[in-house]
Motif scaffolding. Structure first.
Motif, PDB file in Angstrom:
ATOM      1  N   TYR A   1      11.790  15.137  -0.051  1.00  0.00           N
ATOM      2  CA  TYR A   1      11.088  13.666  -0.122  1.00  0.00           C
ATOM      3  C   TYR A   1      10.553  13.267  -1.538  1.00  0.00           C
ATOM      4  N   ILE A   2      10.406  11.969  -1.653  1.00  0.00           N
ATOM      5  CA  ILE A   2       9.927  11.680  -2.626  1.00  0.00           C
ATOM      6  C   ILE A   2       8.856  10.765  -2.391  1.00  0.00           C
ATOM      7  N   TRP A   3       7.583  10.934  -2.709  1.00  0.00           N
ATOM      8  CA  TRP A   3       6.051  10.492  -2.260  1.00  0.00           C
ATOM      9  C   TRP A   3       5.470   9.731  -3.020  1.00  0.00           C
ATOM     10  N   ASN A   4       5.358   8.263  -2.721  1.00  0.00           N
ATOM     11  CA  ASN A   4       4.537   7.482  -3.810  1.00  0.00           C
ATOM     12  C   ASN A   4       3.375   6.921  -2.932  1.00  0.00           C
ATOM     13  N   SER A   5       1.986   6.956  -3.544  1.00  0.00           N
ATOM     14  CA  SER A   5       0.783   6.646  -3.082  1.00  0.00           C
ATOM     15  C   SER A   5       0.336   5.393  -3.839  1.00  0.00           C
ATOM     16  N   PHE A   6      -0.015   4.407  -2.997  1.00  0.00           N
ATOM     17  CA  PHE A   6      -0.485   3.116  -3.695  1.00  0.00           C
ATOM     18  C   PHE A   6      -1.705   2.829  -2.866  1.00  0.00           C
ATOM     19  N   GLU A   7      -2.697   1.881  -3.482  1.00  0.00           N
ATOM     20  CA  GLU A   7      -3.963   1.506  -3.219  1.00  0.00           C
ATOM     21  C   GLU A   7      -3.916   0.796  -1.928  1.00  0.00           C
ATOM     22  N   GLY A   8      -4.641   1.304  -0.887  1.00  0.00           N
ATOM     23  CA  GLY A   8      -4.562   0.423   0.276  1.00  0.00           C
ATOM     24  C   GLY A   8      -5.395  -0.637   0.517  1.00  0.00           C
ATOM     25  N   GLU A   9      -5.324  -1.509   1.695  1.00  0.00           N
ATOM     26  CA  GLU A   9      -6.052  -2.781   1.775  1.00  0.00           C
ATOM     27  C   GLU A   9      -7.485  -2.582   1.760  1.00  0.00           C
ATOM     28  N   TYR A  10      -8.216  -1.233   2.232  1.00  0.00           N
ATOM     29  CA  TYR A  10      -9.801  -1.401   2.326  1.00  0.00           C
ATOM     30  C   TYR A  10      -9.942  -0.225   1.104  1.00  0.00           C
ATOM     31  N   PRO A  11     -11.408  -0.449   1.039  1.00  0.00           N
ATOM     32  CA  PRO A  11     -12.005   0.604  -0.010  1.00  0.00           C
ATOM     33  C   PRO A  11     -11.497   2.021   0.500  1.00  0.00           C
ATOM     34  N   HIS A  12     -11.396   2.802  -0.614  1.00  0.00           N
ATOM     35  CA  HIS A  12     -11.005   4.166  -0.348  1.00  0.00           C
ATOM     36  C   HIS A  12      -9.907   4.498   0.441  1.00  0.00           C
ATOM     37  N   SER A  13      -8.893   3.596   0.643  1.00  0.00           N
ATOM     38  CA  SER A  13      -7.563   4.003   1.461  1.00  0.00           C
ATOM     39  C   SER A  13      -6.395   3.830   0.702  1.00  0.00           C
ATOM     40  N   VAL A  14      -5.467   4.430   1.152  1.00  0.00           N
ATOM     41  CA  VAL A  14      -4.199   4.672   0.291  1.00  0.00           C
ATOM     42  C   VAL A  14      -3.008   4.545   1.422  1.00  0.00           C
ATOM     43  N   VAL A  15      -2.093   4.116   0.692  1.00  0.00           N
ATOM     44  CA  VAL A  15      -0.589   3.873   1.302  1.00  0.00           C
ATOM     45  C   VAL A  15       0.127   4.792   1.001  1.00  0.00           C
ATOM     46  N   HIS A  16       0.682   5.658   1.774  1.00  0.00           N
ATOM     47  CA  HIS A  16       1.788   6.890   1.245  1.00  0.00           C
ATOM     48  C   HIS A  16       3.204   6.563   1.546  1.00  0.00           C
ATOM     49  N   GLU A  17       3.973   6.087   0.675  1.00  0.00           N
ATOM     50  CA  GLU A  17       5.285   5.629   1.058  1.00  0.00           C
ATOM     51  C   GLU A  17       6.281   6.811   0.713  1.00  0.00           C
TER      52      GLU A  17
END
Length: 247
Positions: free
Chosen positions: A165-181
């Motif tokens: 897998y390749i796993w990219n993490s981006f800042e999420g919509e809420y404070p202290h949240s993350v989106v893992h793609e």
């Protein structure tokens, strides 16, 4: 979020997870609380790895997960070890089993998948209502430091024998949240080619004081916090926070 494909490779990706450490933490907290013949409820049980570890330590546990696919794999895994699991498909924030327990656990940052503050609060309330007097709610979460500094903006990769897998993490919509793609490459059933599929996972965490406040609102009166599987208070760079709430 569908776990249909993710469930099939979850155990390989979690092969290095410190399940023994979670068991030892649970046993230590149970001993400190003086609980006899503990009946454990594992919320967010996934593919049943934690349930299997509890069984190996002669601890009876019931599993709950939102994903049918995860529960199916948990059933198969436990039955291979001659364990007849008691499993339920439910949202932890809407827990309604009609059973009482003296220990409820939410491990492997499962609580971080609840994006909405109210769902976290409701999870605590529902856990409280399923606990006997003197019972424990034990859970771990990613720290704010881990979400903000170690996940957001980072790329990870895994190259296994049959899966990658390749796993990219981006800042999420809420404070202290993350989106893992995550982009997965998994051998198909014929073992002749890789299938590619993608998943998005959303996680959010809150301050220690916020979790404590929600625990108080739910009715818990005794609360302890430690970090990183160590029996010591969290530091500014602690990555995984452990909470022990007592009813």
């Amino acid at each position: 979020m569908s776990y249909e494909r993710f469930a099939s490779i979850y155990d390989e990706l979690m092969s290095d997870a410190p399940y023994d450490n979670w068991v030892e933490y649970t046993k230590s907290e149970i001993s400190k609380a003086g609980l006899q013949s503990p009946k454990i409820l594992d919320l967010g049980c996934g593919t049943g790895s934690m349930l299997l570890q509890f069984a190996k330590h002669d601890l009876y546990a019931v599993g709950v997960d939102l994903s049918d696919e995860m529960l199916m794999m948990a059933k198969q895994k436990l039955e291979k070890h001659s364990i007849k699991p008691e499993l339920f498909q439910q949202d932890m924030s809407e827990l309604d089993l009609g059973q009482m327990f003296n220990c409820i656990v939410i491990y492997c940052d499962s609580l971080n998948y609840l994006q909405d503050e109210e769902r976290v609060r409701q999870t605590f309330k529902q856990a409280y209502s399923h606990l006997e007097e003197g019972g424990l709610l034990l859970f771990d979460v990613h720290s704010i430091f881990k979400i903000d500094e170690l996940f957001i903006g980072q790329t990870f990769a895994y190259d296994g024998i049959e899966n990658a897998y390749i796993w990219n993490s981006f800042e999420g919509e809420y404070p202290h949240s993350v989106v893992h793609e995550l982009t997965f490459f998994a051998w198909n059933e014929n073992k002749q080619a890789y299938d590619r599929f993608e998943e998005e996972h959303y996680q959010r965490t809150f301050s220690i004081s916020q979790y404590i406040q929600w625990g108080k609102e739910a009715g818990f009166t005794s609360m302890e916090v430690s970090s990183d599987f160590k029996n010591c208070p969290p530091s500014e760079e602690s990555e995984r926070l452990f909470f022990s709430f007592k009813k």
